[in-house]
Design a protein around this motif. Structure first.
Motif, short mmCIF file in Angstrom:
data_model
loop_
_atom_site.label_atom_id
_atom_site.label_comp_id
_atom_site.label_asym_id
_atom_site.label_seq_id
_atom_site.Cartn_x
_atom_site.Cartn_y
_atom_site.Cartn_z
N VAL A 71 39.23 34.70 16.45
CA VAL A 71 38.68 33.04 16.34
C VAL A 71 38.23 32.88 17.80
O VAL A 71 37.26 32.13 17.90
N GLU A 72 38.97 33.12 18.72
CA GLU A 72 38.75 32.85 20.19
C GLU A 72 39.01 33.86 20.92
O GLU A 72 40.12 34.58 20.57
N TYR A 73 37.77 34.28 22.06
CA TYR A 73 37.97 35.33 22.77
C TYR A 73 37.50 34.85 24.19
O TYR A 73 36.62 35.45 24.61
N PRO A 74 38.08 33.84 24.77
CA PRO A 74 37.33 33.35 25.83
C PRO A 74 37.44 34.04 27.19
O PRO A 74 38.58 34.89 27.17
N ASP A 75 36.64 33.88 28.04
CA ASP A 75 36.57 34.59 29.15
C ASP A 75 37.33 33.69 30.20
O ASP A 75 37.26 32.59 30.36
N PRO A 76 38.44 34.19 30.77
CA PRO A 76 39.44 33.48 31.62
C PRO A 76 38.61 32.91 32.69
O PRO A 76 39.12 31.64 33.09
N TRP A 77 37.63 33.42 33.17
CA TRP A 77 36.95 32.70 34.08
C TRP A 77 35.46 32.66 34.04
O TRP A 77 34.63 33.69 34.69
N PRO A 78 35.12 31.83 33.05
CA PRO A 78 33.66 31.56 32.64
C PRO A 78 32.54 31.65 33.69
O PRO A 78 31.61 32.16 33.88
N VAL A 79 33.03 30.82 34.63
CA VAL A 79 32.31 30.49 36.14
C VAL A 79 32.67 31.44 37.02
O VAL A 79 33.96 31.13 37.57
N LYS A 80 31.99 32.35 37.50
CA LYS A 80 32.31 32.99 38.23
C LYS A 80 32.71 32.52 39.80
O LYS A 80 31.86 32.01 40.28
N GLY A 81 33.55 33.18 40.54
CA GLY A 81 33.65 33.02 42.06
C GLY A 81 34.00 31.41 42.30
O GLY A 81 33.81 30.96 43.62
N THR A 82 34.67 30.79 41.48
CA THR A 82 35.20 29.51 41.89
C THR A 82 36.32 29.60 42.76
O THR A 82 37.12 30.79 42.98
N ARG A 83 36.83 28.55 43.43
CA ARG A 83 37.81 28.56 44.48
C ARG A 83 39.34 28.91 43.45
O ARG A 83 40.14 29.54 44.22
N ALA A 84 39.45 28.27 42.36
CA ALA A 84 40.48 28.45 41.50
C ALA A 84 40.72 30.04 41.30
O ALA A 84 41.79 30.61 41.61
N GLU A 85 39.62 30.48 41.11
CA GLU A 85 39.60 32.28 40.63
C GLU A 85 39.92 32.86 42.03
O GLU A 85 40.97 33.74 41.94
N ARG A 86 39.36 32.57 43.04
CA ARG A 86 39.81 33.21 44.29
C ARG A 86 41.31 33.16 44.57
O ARG A 86 41.88 33.93 45.33
N ARG A 87 41.54 31.91 44.41
CA ARG A 87 42.97 31.80 44.90
C ARG A 87 44.13 32.54 43.93
O ARG A 87 44.94 33.08 44.30
N ALA A 88 43.67 32.52 42.45
CA ALA A 88 44.46 33.40 41.66
C ALA A 88 44.37 34.81 42.15
O ALA A 88 45.43 35.31 42.04
N GLU A 89 43.21 35.30 42.34
CA GLU A 89 43.27 36.81 42.80
C GLU A 89 44.32 36.87 44.28
O GLU A 89 44.85 37.93 44.08
#
Ligand code: FES
Length: 394
Positions: A53-71
């Motif tokens: 039903v839902e299969y979202p990409d955890p980080w639809p916008v790549k390279g955000t600060r939040a994503e880098r922080r999580a990484e």
């Protein structure tokens, strides 16, 4: 994919061809080759009547600060795990681990005393960090899909399914010939029944039966050194023949010497069962040690008169996991346990553990000699033998 979707819509509209859902057309090899990975994932799920039903990409916008922080957070935990493991190896290999007498070298003793805590700390931190890193990765980067699997509620198995399954089961039973094997049936019933009963007794019995409430010489509250009716309990050697009684006298041991001894009562002479029991009972073995001149043992509070001159008697059962501490090293005055290398300092303390995993001193047996010069026990041990963590409240 479109065909699969249309089949699913048929199914949702109630057009099943069987109780297990609509029969799905298998894609041809050419169609399979054309499919993207995503389409194949959905096709595989659809085969089991599972719909994403839902299969979202955890980080639809790549390279955000939040994503880098999580990484970075995940990477930090994995790095910490790596450094902790290296620190563990470093401490394990290079840290001073040999016992240092605090009276001789206070700083050296302090460093030595950090050895076990440090290796435990770094290894523990490494395991913890790997775990946290893995959890964090799965929370932040693994897709969290919502899937629905059809259960076909309200639609029982078709008559065809029912009859064929029943036939298969009956056929398997029939071919196993269990129906006419009454002995197997009876013994299987007995075995399974007794097993079930045993499991129940195991579970309930531990709550009902209290072994510590029992009294008497064979109870868990005593060892074979327990005194009864004023009878002397001698220290005897194990000569290999339970009837050959060899008692121990003070002059039998030279300084630095030691001997394993067991309890013996005159009333047991000739009684093979009692003699063997005394030699085999697990909490009976005692190490009788004669210290050397210049050794400096420390008496435990309340146990100042447990020794007889240079002679000290300690339980031979290691307080770590119960192996026999069978080696006395006269030069260092330590009793060694071969199982996990615990060492108990007899010459400079009261059999206190000074190395290895044991944390409790070996219990001391109070001894003296009788009018004929034979060693006798003055009483039973006054503390539990061996690991005995279940018996102690301190
Ligand atoms: S049993 Fe003695 S050190 Fe483990």
């Amino acid at each position: 994919m479109s065909e699969n979707n249309s089949e699913r819509h048929d199914h949702e509209a109630g057009n099943e061809t069987s109780s297990a859902g609509p029969e799905r057309r298998q894609p041809t090899e050419a169609e399979l080759a054309e499919m993207s990975r995503d389409e194949k994932v959905r096709l595989g799920l659809a085969q089991d009547d599972v719909e994403l039903v839902e299969y979202p990409d955890p980080w639809p916008v790549k390279g955000t600060r939040a994503e880098r922080r999580a990484e970075r957070a995940v990477a930090a935990w994995f790095s910490l795990a790596g450094f902790s493991a290296l620190a563990f190896i470093g401490v394990f290999v290079f840290w001073p681990w040999r016992y240092v007498n605090p009276l001789a070298d206070e700083r050296g003793h302090f460093l030595y005393s950090l050895y076990n805590p440090l290796i435990g700390f770094f290894l523990g931190l490494s395991i913890l960090s790997v775990g946290i890193g893995a959890i964090l990765y799965s929370k932040k980067f693994m897709p969290h899909e919502v899937a629905v699997q059809q259960r076909h509620d309200g639609h029982g198995s078709s008559e065809l399914d029912r009859q064929t399954i029943a036939a298969e089961l009956a056929d398997a039973g029939n071919r196993s010939t269990i129906a006419r094997r009454s002995m197997i049936k009876r013994t299987a019933g007995f075995g399974a029944g007794a097993f079930g009963l045993g499991t129940g007794v195991l579970v309930l019995g531990g709550m009902v039966k209290n072994p510590w409430a029992e009294t008497g010489p064979d109870s868990l509250n005593h060892t074979g050194w327990m005194q009864s009716e004023g009878e002397k309990v001698y220290l005897r050697r194990n000569t290999g023949d339970p009837h050959e009684i060899s008692l121990v006298r003070a002059q039998d041991l030279s300084p630095g010497g030691f001997e394993t001894v067991f309890p013996f009562r005159e009333s047991e002479r000739g009684n093979e069962e009692a003699l063997l029991h005394a030699l085999r009972r697990s909490d009976n073995p005692v190490m009788l040690i004669r210290l050397r001149p210049g050794d400096n043992p420390v008496a435990r509070q309340g146990q100042e008169d447990f020794n007889y001159g240079d002679y000290y008697a300690y339980s031979k059962i290691c307080t770590h996991l119960g192996c026999p501490t069978s080696l006395y090293e006269a030069q260092t005055g330590r009793l060694l346990c071969p199982c996990h290398q615990s060492q108990f300092d007899v010459a400079n303390s009261y059999a206190k553990p000074v190395f290895g995993p044991a944390t409790r001193a070996l219990p001391q047996l109070p001894i003296t000699i009788d009018e004929e010069g034979y060693f006798v026990a003055k009483s039973d041990f006054i503390e539990p033998i061996g690991p005995a963590y279940w018996e102690r409240n301190s």
